[in-house]
Structures are given as C-alpha cells and as structure tokens.
Design an enzyme around this catalytic site. Structure first.
Site, PDB file in Angstrom:
ATOM      1  N   LYS A 111       0.833  -1.206   0.000  1.00 16.91           N
ATOM      2  CA  LYS A 111       0.000   0.000   0.000  1.00 16.91           C
ATOM      3  C   LYS A 111       0.869   1.259   0.000  1.00 16.91           C
ATOM      4  O   LYS A 111       0.545   2.235  -0.672  1.00 16.91           O
ATOM      5  CB  LYS A 111      -0.928   0.013   1.225  1.00 16.91           C
ATOM      6  CG  LYS A 111      -2.058  -1.006   1.110  1.00 16.91           C
ATOM      7  CD  LYS A 111      -3.005  -0.886   2.290  1.00 16.91           C
ATOM      8  CE  LYS A 111      -4.091  -1.944   2.228  1.00 16.91           C
ATOM      9  NZ  LYS A 111      -4.944  -1.947   3.422  1.00 16.91           N
ATOM     10  N   LYS A 192      -4.344 -10.445  -6.945  1.00 17.06           N
ATOM     11  CA  LYS A 192      -5.635 -10.751  -6.321  1.00 17.06           C
ATOM     12  C   LYS A 192      -6.667  -9.686  -6.708  1.00 17.06           C
ATOM     13  O   LYS A 192      -6.307  -8.521  -6.935  1.00 17.06           O
ATOM     14  CB  LYS A 192      -5.474 -10.889  -4.808  1.00 17.06           C
ATOM     15  CG  LYS A 192      -5.544  -9.609  -4.065  1.00 17.06           C
ATOM     16  CD  LYS A 192      -5.553  -9.748  -2.567  1.00 17.06           C
ATOM     17  CE  LYS A 192      -5.471  -8.312  -2.068  1.00 17.06           C
ATOM     18  NZ  LYS A 192      -5.247  -8.019  -0.754  1.00 17.06           N
ATOM     19  N   LYS A 195     -10.165  -4.027  -4.433  1.00 14.09           N
ATOM     20  CA  LYS A 195     -10.816  -2.731  -4.612  1.00 14.09           C
ATOM     21  C   LYS A 195      -9.799  -1.703  -5.074  1.00 14.09           C
ATOM     22  O   LYS A 195     -10.120  -0.755  -5.761  1.00 14.09           O
ATOM     23  CB  LYS A 195     -11.414  -2.261  -3.279  1.00 14.09           C
ATOM     24  CG  LYS A 195     -12.566  -3.130  -2.817  1.00 14.09           C
ATOM     25  CD  LYS A 195     -13.073  -2.697  -1.445  1.00 14.09           C
ATOM     26  CE  LYS A 195     -12.700  -3.719  -0.393  1.00 14.09           C
ATOM     27  NZ  LYS A 195     -13.386  -3.546   0.898  1.00 14.09           N
TER      28      LYS A 195
HETATM   29  P1  TYM Z   1     -10.611  -5.964   3.373  1.00 13.52           P
HETATM   30  O1  TYM Z   1     -11.634  -4.895   3.614  1.00 13.52           O
HETATM   31  O2  TYM Z   1      -9.537  -5.691   2.387  1.00 13.52           O
HETATM   32  O3  TYM Z   1     -11.311  -7.302   2.925  1.00 13.52           O
HETATM   33  C1  TYM Z   1     -12.405  -7.880   3.629  1.00 13.52           C
HETATM   34  C2  TYM Z   1     -12.306  -9.399   3.555  1.00 13.52           C
HETATM   35  O4  TYM Z   1     -12.328  -9.839   2.184  1.00 13.52           O
HETATM   36  C3  TYM Z   1     -11.220 -10.722   1.951  1.00 13.52           C
HETATM   37  N1  TYM Z   1     -10.755 -10.543   0.564  1.00 13.52           N
HETATM   38  C4  TYM Z   1     -10.577 -11.548  -0.317  1.00 13.52           C
HETATM   39  N2  TYM Z   1     -10.781 -12.873  -0.217  1.00 13.52           N
HETATM   40  C5  TYM Z   1     -10.524 -13.627  -1.317  1.00 13.52           C
HETATM   41  N3  TYM Z   1     -10.078 -13.127  -2.490  1.00 13.52           N
HETATM   42  C6  TYM Z   1      -9.864 -11.791  -2.644  1.00 13.52           C
HETATM   43  N4  TYM Z   1      -9.438 -11.302  -3.816  1.00 13.52           N
HETATM   44  C7  TYM Z   1     -10.109 -10.940  -1.518  1.00 13.52           C
HETATM   45  N5  TYM Z   1     -10.003  -9.603  -1.307  1.00 13.52           N
HETATM   46  C8  TYM Z   1     -10.391  -9.375  -0.033  1.00 13.52           C
HETATM   47  C9  TYM Z   1     -10.158 -10.286   2.953  1.00 13.52           C
HETATM   48  O5  TYM Z   1      -9.226 -11.330   3.214  1.00 13.52           O
HETATM   49  C10 TYM Z   1     -10.998  -9.942   4.173  1.00 13.52           C
HETATM   50  O6  TYM Z   1     -11.285 -11.096   4.944  1.00 13.52           O
HETATM   51  N6  TYM Z   1      -7.469  -5.507   7.282  1.00 13.52           N
HETATM   52  C11 TYM Z   1      -8.771  -6.031   6.853  1.00 13.52           C
HETATM   53  C12 TYM Z   1      -9.936  -5.502   7.663  1.00 13.52           C
HETATM   54  C13 TYM Z   1      -9.894  -5.705   9.142  1.00 13.52           C
HETATM   55  C14 TYM Z   1     -10.061  -6.946   9.816  1.00 13.52           C
HETATM   56  C15 TYM Z   1      -9.998  -6.630  11.210  1.00 13.52           C
HETATM   57  C16 TYM Z   1     -10.231  -8.271   9.399  1.00 13.52           C
HETATM   58  C17 TYM Z   1      -9.729  -4.727  10.080  1.00 13.52           C
HETATM   59  N7  TYM Z   1      -9.820  -5.282  11.311  1.00 13.52           N
HETATM   60  C18 TYM Z   1     -10.122  -7.607  12.183  1.00 13.52           C
HETATM   61  C19 TYM Z   1     -10.341  -9.258  10.386  1.00 13.52           C
HETATM   62  C20 TYM Z   1     -10.286  -8.938  11.752  1.00 13.52           C
HETATM   63  C21 TYM Z   1      -9.004  -5.654   5.399  1.00 13.52           C
HETATM   64  O7  TYM Z   1      -8.479  -4.681   4.935  1.00 13.52           O
HETATM   65  O8  TYM Z   1      -9.962  -6.410   4.764  1.00 13.52           O
END
Ligand code: TYM
Length: 326
Positions: A111, A192, A195
C-alpha cells in the site's frame, strides 16, 4: 460458544473476492458461533479518502453485508468508530508491537508503494486490527488468505502482552476457506482481485448487472493450451475460474476441472453460478437501500452490544498494565 470476529473496510463496492473469501463464511458462521462483524471505518482513513465520503460508504457497506445475509438479530454488526474502545486499545497494541514487526508487513509495503502520502496510521494499521480482534476475546477470525499475516501479528501481540502483564487476551486463530480464499483479478490473474487494483474489467462487483458479470467472465484472461486443469502456477486464469465456480457451487476446483474439456463452457457455467449467487443479494440490497434510518438503528444497537464486551476487555488490559485507575 466459539467467539468469531472479522472486519471489512468501507472503501469502494465489494467484489466477489470479499464475498467468497470472507462474507459468505460469516453468514454461515453467525448461526453456529457468537459472531461479531465490524465495518472498519478507522482503517479506511489510513489512506486519504474523499472528504465526507466515509460515512456514506460505511452505511452502504453495512447494507451490503445485511443483503449478503448477515442478520443483526443473530450476529453483532457495528461500525468501528462507534465503539471508541477500538482506538484506545490500539494505543496499547502500538506499545506492544515493534517497529521491526510493523516494517515487515507485506500489505504495508504494497500500500505504501502506491501512496504519495504515507500516514503513520497506515504503518500502525496492524495494531488497530489487533485491537479489533483482541477486544472481543476472539477465538476465530474468518478472513481471506491476504489477512493471514495480520492475524499472525495479532497472535504475537496477544502472547507478548500476556507474558508481560499476565493473562489478558485470548490468542485467536485465522480461519481461511478451502475454496475462494484468494480470488484473482480476471484480467490479471496473478494479482488478487482488489478494490484498490483499479481494474474494472477484472473485478466482479457484488452489485454488477448479470449482463456485465457474463461479459467480464467471458473475457477473462486464460491461456492458449486449451486444457482445463487446476494448476495455479502454470494456469492462473483457468484455475481462478475453477476456484470461483468451486466456491460458488461448494465443489472442489480440482475435481470440477474433470467436467470440462474447453474454456467456453467453463466460463458460461462460472458466469451463471456467480449471477445466481448474487441475485438474492442484489434484490435485498435494493430494499435495504431504501430505508437508511432502519440500518442506522440496527448499527447503533450493534455498537451498544459490542461496547459491552469491548469495555470490559479494555479495562482488564489497562488494569493489568498497571495504569492508575481513574
Ligand atoms: P478488506 O476490507 O480488504 O477485505 C475484507 C475481507 O475480504 C477478503 N478478501 C478476499 N478474499 C478472497 N479473495 C480476494 N481477492 C479478496 N479480497 C479481499 C479479505 O481477506 C478480508 O477477509 N485488514 C482487513 C480488515 C480488518 C479486519 C480486522 C479483518 C480490520 N480489522 C479484524 C479481520 C479482523 C481488510 O483490509 O480487509
């Protein structure tokens, strides 16, 4: 009962990676566990957002999650900034994690490479994520594969805190699905689906029209050797389609490959499965979108419920550190 916690950022509309990698499992798990899900708006502002956009994005994401099947009567669903314990606990986490550990986080490096302005918050992001998880005595964290390192560092922080200050936090485990854990971009199948990749043709949004979905999947990048085989290294495009179809239909991508001899029918079936998977979600979203006041009511109830647990854990952590009680 097993306590489950997970979070998702309100940055842009969701895609099928989020759904297959995480949300779909959350919907299942809410019935079997004590499940808490959080719209992590404070995480989203680690990267500059358009002024005034974060609130609307949080509301919309909450409606998407409900449309996908999260039921606020069954699980706890809330917005991170509504429970101030998250920000306060994050400071305790920042003082428990090292500069070196944060410097090794691959998501930070990726990032930061894309940003002109690298906020301190982007660097300490994993400390806030650890606070999210540890505040709820979480046993399991259902996430996609890209979050594995964040859950690992949370475990390290919890263990270090416990060894310094006595048993305080439950050490959580990541739960990563067998299929759909890493959905790849349809145009760039070695990246992957994301967004932030800015690849509209390679990303299937949860609110995309059936026609758009069919078009994007039909034009997905594959290869020239016309053999349907699950082999992520040698055949990333075809393997991605098999993974998506497998996750959407609850089948194993490797055995699915045996059903196909050509790419055309694989694409048609994958598109059909994704369209059917999203149809009920899209209809429900349209209903929810029409009643923001009801969503807000449910989110406030969710925050009240979350706060009850978070405040107890935070107080325990502060006492165990030995801060002077106020
Ligand atoms: P975020 O918002 O990027 O994504 C949310 C969830 O979607 C999953 N994900 C994917 N799974 C499969 N293939 C993909 N291409 C893909 N893109 C996204 C992510 O693995 C995630 O489970 N840091 C985290 C948010 C967060 C969080 C937490 C998660 C903040 N606090 C506490 C768990 C526990 C994030 O940016 O997810």
């Amino acid at each position: 009962m097993t306590r489950v916690f997970s979070g998702i950022q309100p940055t842009g509309d969701l895609h099928i990676g989020n759904h297959l990698g995480a949300i779909r499992n959350w919907v299942r798990m809410q019935h079997e566990t004590d499940a808490i899900f959080c719209v992590v708006d404070l995480h989203s502002i680690t990267i500059p957002q358009d002024p005034g956009s974060v609130g609307a994005a949080s509301l919309r994401l909450s409606q998407m999650l409900m449309a996908a099947g999260l039921d606020p009567q069954v699980c706890t669903l809330f917005v991170q900034s509504h429970v101030r314990e998250h920000a306060e606990c994050a400071w305790l986490m920042e003082c428990t994690v090292s500069f070196g550990e944060l410097s090794r986080m691959t998501q930070f490096k990726e990032k930061a490479d894309r940003q002109q302005f690298i906020s301190a918050g982007l660097f300490t992001y994993p400390a806030l994520q650890a606070a999210d998880i540890l505040l709820y005595d979480t046993d399991e964290v259902p996430v996609g594969a890209d979050q594995r390192q964040h859950v690992e560092i949370t475990r390290d922080i919890a263990e270090r805190f416990n060894s310094r200050h006595g048993e305080t936090f439950v050490v959580p485990a990541a739960v990563i699905p067998a299929a759909g854990a890493r959905v790849m971009d349809l145009q760039r199948p070695t990246d992957k689906m994301s967004k932030s990749l800015d690849s509209p043709k390679g990303t299937v949004g949860l609110l995309d029209e059936p026609k758009q979905i069919a078009k994007k999947i039909k034009s997905a990048v594959t290869d020239n050797d016309n053999e349907v085989r699950f082999d992520v290294e040698a055949k990333p495009g075809v393997s991605n389609l098999l993974s998506i179809l497998g996750a959407a239909t609850d089948r194993d991508p490797e055995s699915l490959a045996a059903d196909y001899t050509q790419y055309g029918p694989l694409k048609v079936d994958t598109a059909e499965a994704v369209i059917e998977l999203l149809r009920p979600l899209q209809a429900r979203f349209a209903e929810l979108e029409a009643d923001p006041a009801e969503t807000m009511r449910l989110l406030r109830l969710g925050a009240d419920k979350a706060r009850q647990t978070a405040s107890v854990t935070l107080a325990r952590a502060k006492t165990n550190i030995g801060l002077l009680e106020g």
